[in-house]
Design an enzyme around this catalytic site. Structure first.
Site, short mmCIF file in Angstrom:
data_model
loop_
_atom_site.label_atom_id
_atom_site.label_comp_id
_atom_site.label_asym_id
_atom_site.label_seq_id
_atom_site.Cartn_x
_atom_site.Cartn_y
_atom_site.Cartn_z
N LYS A 207 -11.58 -3.91 -4.17
CA LYS A 207 -12.57 -2.83 -4.31
C LYS A 207 -11.95 -1.46 -4.47
CE LYS A 207 -14.02 -3.82 0.30
NZ LYS A 207 -12.77 -3.91 1.07
N LYS B 68 0.83 -1.22 0.00
CA LYS B 68 0.00 0.00 0.00
C LYS B 68 0.86 1.26 0.00
CE LYS B 68 -4.46 -1.73 0.87
NZ LYS B 68 -5.77 -1.67 1.41
N LYS C 153 -5.28 -9.85 -7.19
CA LYS C 153 -6.63 -10.16 -6.70
C LYS C 153 -7.59 -9.02 -7.03
CE LYS C 153 -7.02 -8.41 -2.03
NZ LYS C 153 -7.73 -8.52 -0.80
N1 AQP Z 1 -10.39 -10.96 -4.59
C1 AQP Z 1 -10.77 -11.59 -3.50
N2 AQP Z 1 -11.06 -12.91 -3.54
C2 AQP Z 1 -11.47 -13.56 -2.42
N3 AQP Z 1 -11.63 -12.97 -1.22
C3 AQP Z 1 -11.38 -11.66 -1.12
N4 AQP Z 1 -11.43 -10.78 -0.08
C4 AQP Z 1 -11.06 -9.56 -0.52
N5 AQP Z 1 -10.76 -9.61 -1.83
C5 AQP Z 1 -10.93 -10.90 -2.24
C6 AQP Z 1 -11.86 -11.12 1.27
O1 AQP Z 1 -12.89 -10.21 1.63
C7 AQP Z 1 -12.87 -10.03 3.05
C8 AQP Z 1 -13.02 -8.58 3.39
O2 AQP Z 1 -11.94 -7.88 2.87
P1 AQP Z 1 -11.55 -6.46 3.43
O3 AQP Z 1 -12.55 -5.48 3.01
O4 AQP Z 1 -11.33 -6.52 4.89
O5 AQP Z 1 -10.15 -6.10 2.83
P2 AQP Z 1 -9.33 -6.59 1.64
O6 AQP Z 1 -8.97 -8.03 1.74
O7 AQP Z 1 -8.18 -5.64 1.53
O8 AQP Z 1 -10.35 -6.41 0.41
P3 AQP Z 1 -10.17 -5.54 -0.87
O9 AQP Z 1 -11.43 -5.68 -1.64
O10 AQP Z 1 -8.89 -5.85 -1.58
O11 AQP Z 1 -10.11 -4.08 -0.25
P4 AQP Z 1 -9.06 -2.92 -0.49
O12 AQP Z 1 -9.04 -2.72 -1.98
O13 AQP Z 1 -9.62 -1.75 0.25
O14 AQP Z 1 -7.74 -3.37 0.05
C9 AQP Z 1 -11.57 -10.63 3.56
O15 AQP Z 1 -11.87 -11.86 4.20
C10 AQP Z 1 -10.77 -10.87 2.30
O16 AQP Z 1 -9.89 -11.98 2.42
#
Ligand code: AQP
Length: 335
Positions: free
Chosen positions: A203, A118, A200
């Site tokens: 969002k 990040k 991956k």
């Molecule tokens: N691409 C993915 N495939 C499977 N699982 C996923 N998770 C996130 N992306 C994928 C799972 O979603 C849960 C919640 O995630 P989070 O919001 O706590 O943070 P994150 O993992 O950082 O999700 P993002 O979408 O990638 O958010 P940003 O872009 O803000 O960093 C977790 O259980 C995660 O494993």
């Protein structure tokens, strides 16, 4: 208010409202969380404090928090059974996070790969919150004496750190924190970006075509899948160097329950165009009932407010026991 039963283990899960919830979040996390409710004492949170490590537009952020909350319910999380709260409503999180900061080493936080990633991505805003994010996450978990935390591969390192911090604290002050275990689900799919399928689906990805939002309209879902990156082989099968197609097969399999071989057989002799349309249609059908329920919940702010207030009340009561115990052990004077 649900009471945690002594017999069942406690699972804590949270999602950041750092953007619009994606198909990756749904297939990898939310969908599985719903099933956990029967076997565990589940506590769910919208981790809004975590989301501000990246700059958020206030109006959009507020909407994302409401949307994340309503989506958890729309996916099938039952707040009567499993408390659902908004992290910033429960002050114990930031208080314990400060305490845990004082039991965490600079070197440990520097090694976190998410911080390194990040910092590269947001090089103009490498703030202290981004650096200490794992201690807030440790507080989230340790406050509820969670036995298990469902984590994706990218969060495993943070959970290990939470255990290290807890162990360090316990070794000085006695048995204050429970050491959490990772909950590895064998049905959770890892969904990749539709535009860069070695990464991956996230969002916060600025390329809107890289992700499918759970709330995307059917025509948007169709358009995004049609634009998904594939390869030049034009055979629907799992293979090396076929990250885009591997991802689409994974999504199709997660949504329909079909095996990879079934999918390959079904699309034998057909082009990627037909396959992409079929994946899009399956996803649209999977998300349709969730979108319908979401629209009902989001239109009923009174109900959402009632639920998040009850969730926060429950979370505060439970978490205060741990915070008070930790503070007492350190030597703070009780109020
Ligand atoms: N691409 C993915 N495939 C499977 N699982 C996923 N998770 C996130 N992306 C994928 C799972 O979603 C849960 C919640 O995630 P989070 O919001 O706590 O943070 P994150 O993992 O950082 O999700 P993002 O979408 O990638 O958010 P940003 O872009 O803000 O960093 C977790 O259980 C995660 O494993």
């Amino acid at each position: 208010m649900p009471e945690t039963s002594e017999k069942k283990k406690v699972i804590l899960s949270a999602i950041q409202p750092s953007g619009t919830i994606t198909l990756g979040n749904y297939l990898g996390a939310l969908r599985n969380w719903v099933n956990l409710q029967n076997d565990y004492n589940c506590i769910f949170a919208v981790a809004d404090l975590h989301a501000i490590t990246v700059r958020q537009d206030p109006k959009q952020f507020r909407q994302n928090i409401y949307n994340a909350y309503a989506l958890l319910l729309a996916c099938g999380i039952d707040p009567e059974k499993s408390p659902v709260f908004i992290q910033s409503h429960v002050h114990t999180h930031t208080e314990l996070a400060w305490i845990l900061n004082c039991f965490t080493q600079f070197g440990e936080l520097s090694r976190m790969t998410q911080f390194k990633d990040k910092s590269r991505k947001y090089s103009n805003n490498i703030n202290a919150g981004l650096f200490t994010y794992p201690t807030l996450m440790a507080a989230d978990i340790l406050l509820y004496r969670a036995d298990m935390v469902p984590v994706g591969a990218d969060q495993k390192q943070h959970l290990e750190l939470a255990r290290d911090i807890a162990e360090r604290f316990n070794s000085i002050y006695g048995n204050v924190f429970k050491l959490p275990e990772p909950y590895i689900s064998n049905i959770g799919a890892r969904v990749m970006s539709l535009q860069e399928p070695t990464k991956k689906m996230s969002k916060s990805d600025e390329n809107v075509n890289s992700w499918i939002a759970v709330l995307d309209k059917p025509e948007t879902i169709m358009k995004k899948f049609k634009r998904a990156v594939t390869d030049s082989e034009a055979v629907v099968r799992i293979g090396e160097g076929k990250d885009g197609i591997n991802n689409l097969i994974g999504i199709m399999s997660a949504v329909t329950g079909k095996t990879n071989d079934d999918i390959t057989a079904e699309f034998e002799g057909k082009g990627y165009g037909d396959f992409k349309t079929a994946v899009a249609e399956a996803v649209i059908e999977e998300l349709r009932p969730i979108q319908t329920k979401f629209n009902e919940y989001i239109a009923n702010k009174d109900y959402l407010e009632e639920q998040y207030r009850k969730g926060a009340e429950f979370a505060l009561k439970l978490s205060l026991r741990t915070l008070d115990k930790a503070m007492n052990k350190i030597g703070f004077i009780a109020k």
